[in-house]
Design an enzyme around this catalytic site. Sequence first.
Site, PDB file in Angstrom:
ATOM      1  N   ASP A 192      13.345   4.288 -58.432  1.00 62.09           N
ATOM      2  CA  ASP A 192      12.380   5.091 -58.663  1.00 62.09           C
ATOM      3  C   ASP A 192      12.152   5.327 -60.135  1.00 62.09           C
ATOM      4  O   ASP A 192      11.034   5.749 -60.484  1.00 62.09           O
ATOM      5  CB  ASP A 192      12.671   6.405 -58.201  1.00 62.09           C
ATOM      6  CG  ASP A 192      12.333   6.483 -56.529  1.00 62.09           C
ATOM      7  OD1 ASP A 192      11.319   5.607 -56.265  1.00 62.09           O
ATOM      8  OD2 ASP A 192      12.964   7.031 -55.517  1.00 62.09           O
ATOM      9  N   CYS A 212      22.594   2.646 -58.835  1.00 62.62           N
ATOM     10  CA  CYS A 212      22.446   2.074 -57.671  1.00 62.62           C
ATOM     11  C   CYS A 212      21.106   1.547 -57.429  1.00 62.62           C
ATOM     12  O   CYS A 212      20.738   1.392 -56.100  1.00 62.62           O
ATOM     13  CB  CYS A 212      22.901   3.087 -56.709  1.00 62.62           C
ATOM     14  SG  CYS A 212      21.775   4.443 -56.549  1.00 62.62           S
ATOM     15  N   HIS A 260      14.159  -3.492 -40.092  1.00 66.42           N
ATOM     16  CA  HIS A 260      15.408  -3.748 -39.116  1.00 66.42           C
ATOM     17  C   HIS A 260      15.872  -5.392 -39.191  1.00 66.42           C
ATOM     18  O   HIS A 260      16.976  -5.666 -39.377  1.00 66.42           O
ATOM     19  CB  HIS A 260      15.047  -3.523 -37.841  1.00 66.42           C
ATOM     20  CG  HIS A 260      16.223  -3.687 -36.841  1.00 66.42           C
ATOM     21  ND1 HIS A 260      17.338  -2.984 -36.587  1.00 66.42           N
ATOM     22  CD2 HIS A 260      16.358  -4.856 -35.720  1.00 66.42           C
ATOM     23  CE1 HIS A 260      18.211  -3.426 -35.651  1.00 66.42           C
ATOM     24  NE2 HIS A 260      17.687  -4.403 -35.085  1.00 66.42           N
ATOM     25  N   GLU A 298      16.835  10.045 -61.226  1.00 69.21           N
ATOM     26  CA  GLU A 298      15.544   9.096 -60.912  1.00 69.21           C
ATOM     27  C   GLU A 298      14.275   9.702 -61.264  1.00 69.21           C
ATOM     28  O   GLU A 298      13.432   8.873 -61.049  1.00 69.21           O
ATOM     29  CB  GLU A 298      15.680   8.549 -59.465  1.00 69.21           C
ATOM     30  CG  GLU A 298      15.806   9.906 -58.443  1.00 69.21           C
ATOM     31  CD  GLU A 298      16.096   9.645 -56.966  1.00 69.21           C
ATOM     32  OE1 GLU A 298      15.782   8.270 -56.690  1.00 69.21           O
ATOM     33  OE2 GLU A 298      16.785  10.264 -56.192  1.00 69.21           O
TER      34      GLU A 298
END
Lengths: 86, 594
Positions: free
Chosen positions: B458, B505, B192, B434
Amino acid sequence: MRQVLVTNQLGLHARPASQIAREAQAFAASITIAGPDQSVDAKSILDILTLSAAMGSTLEIRASGADAVQAVDRLTELFAAKFGER
Amino acid sequence: MARAIVRGISVSTGFAIGKAVFVNRRHRSELPRQTIQPALAGQEEARLRAAFAAVEAELAAARDRIPMELKEHKHILDSHLMILKDPKLAGAAARCIRELGVNAEWALEKAVAELEKVFGVLDDLYIRERLQDVRVMSDRVMAQLLGTVRELLAVEGRVIIMAHDLTPADTVALEVSKIMGFATAQGGKTSHTGIMARTLGIPALVGASDLEDAVNDGDLVIMDGVGGRILVDPDEDELAEFNELAAQFEDYQRRIYRGCQLPAETIDGYRVHVLANIELIEEVAAVLDNGGEGIGLYRTEYSYLNRTDLPQEDELADKYCDLAAIMSPRKVIFRTLDLGADKTIASFGALEEANPAMGLRAIRFCMQHPELFKTQLKAIARASAYGNVSIMFPMISGLREVRRAKAKLREAQEELRTEGKRFNQDMPIGIMIELPAAVMIANLLAEEVDFFSIGTNDLIQYSVGIDRTNPHVSYLYQPLHPAILRSIKQVVDAAHQAGIEVSLCGEVASDPFCVPILMGMQIDCISLSPQAIPGIKRIIRQARMGECKALLREVLACRTVGKINRLVRDTIFNKYPEELTFFASLLDNDDLGG
């Protein structure tokens, strides 16, 4: 004394337990929730959690004191409404 | 020389020089344990009650300030408030004072220990873990008792906030205009704290495990969000150096920001679409400010984490429709749940898997929980009526998986039709590439879907068989490994042969050394964190497609990653010397690469 059934999918996890304790604290009566093995203070979120009540468990709500009837009514409603879960 | 240098993971870039202020830290000193006279018990109890009341007031105030987008946090704070009011904690501690004649700190410690015993024997893992909430709360009360609480609003001037860990409750309680940076001992890349810092545009480090030992309250520190370190008590030279760097950084930021709304088009007219990866809807502002042309990856896990129940269709649909509508006509790609592995939901508990990264996660997990999956599919489909929405499935390994996932989507759409709810029947469907298996059959998969999105984070780990958070093998995490480059190229070529779009991405998309190579392959879109967009767009706008293609050819002819990295670094660095001063690259550890 009233029997209630835990019908929400996840049982008495933190959110329902916190709702029960908050509502219970609004009453003067002392309120207990009893499972098969133990009976706990309905005003304590931690106590309620230790019941580890899963969906399908049957519990008993007991109260004694001036507003005992209202207290039991209110808590029974929470169970019936599945604590706002669907 | 600085007194100490603390290393951490940079989750938000930039520089800050200022005073360190701890909002919380692990208790390092022994607790004061005293017995007290019975006559003083009342006074001690009052002190305990006041400490509980102070924390309660703080939390209640924080709760009221939580923005709508962070509704989940409200539930956490609600449970925390109930724990504070719980007779089993506060009441038990008060009883210890009265009955055992001990001071408030000791009594609180005893009450927590008692709860640990009670909870420790429970079978239910989720409930056992609630003990963590008890500890978080009792730590805050303890800090009140010990007088180690900082009144942030009273802090003079601007500060760098340090903590053992920052919870949502802590961050909403802070007055943001006074904060120049964050550093926490705990936390990882997705914490966070990072999201918060990037939104505020200030540097942040997490996972700085030495923080609490090396830094004292009030120390002057330099926070280097580019290099991922904190210099404690720096000398004159270091201060001068970083003042200069900070000024250059600001100047550079201003320059890249100026052109960030322009299209990412090379000098010779080749256009790359630059989209953003987001996790929270509140990041949309940052996406648009930084020139993002859409959302290339909306990670949908956040609504499922940090809560004990499951979000319902309406709740998700509200959120998804908002996102689609705000971004419209720009594209939003929803990635269906990538849960499992390190992200588990409380209501399903953690599976006992020896190797969760290769376990029941992402699309596999969703297929095992069809109701959970359908709820999300319906919500995404509903959002498709409000904007330019696409959907993609993560961790696809074969044709059957794609077909089954698509069938589930059709089922969800049928249900919506029956319920009379609107959706776009032609919502584009894509998959993440991936896994090496998906790379090998990319030409077959391309016939099934409307687009590919290559997830390099990944893909790299699965291709070379390493976990990059494992320090023993992380040196093998090499984005420009010949096998990775060939994989990406194979996927791009397969997509184009089938006439579908392909985007990328992973972090590679925000690495200035990698992007020109991707362009040489003629990638259609890249998707990266919003804050990285202006810099990357500027690099693209100064490039020439001819040069990118030439570089790609040279790179593909190299036999080792070491050689590739040197070649790429020299080429790119010669072209963009000043741009690269403020970029952290993935290529930094190439010397050991094979």
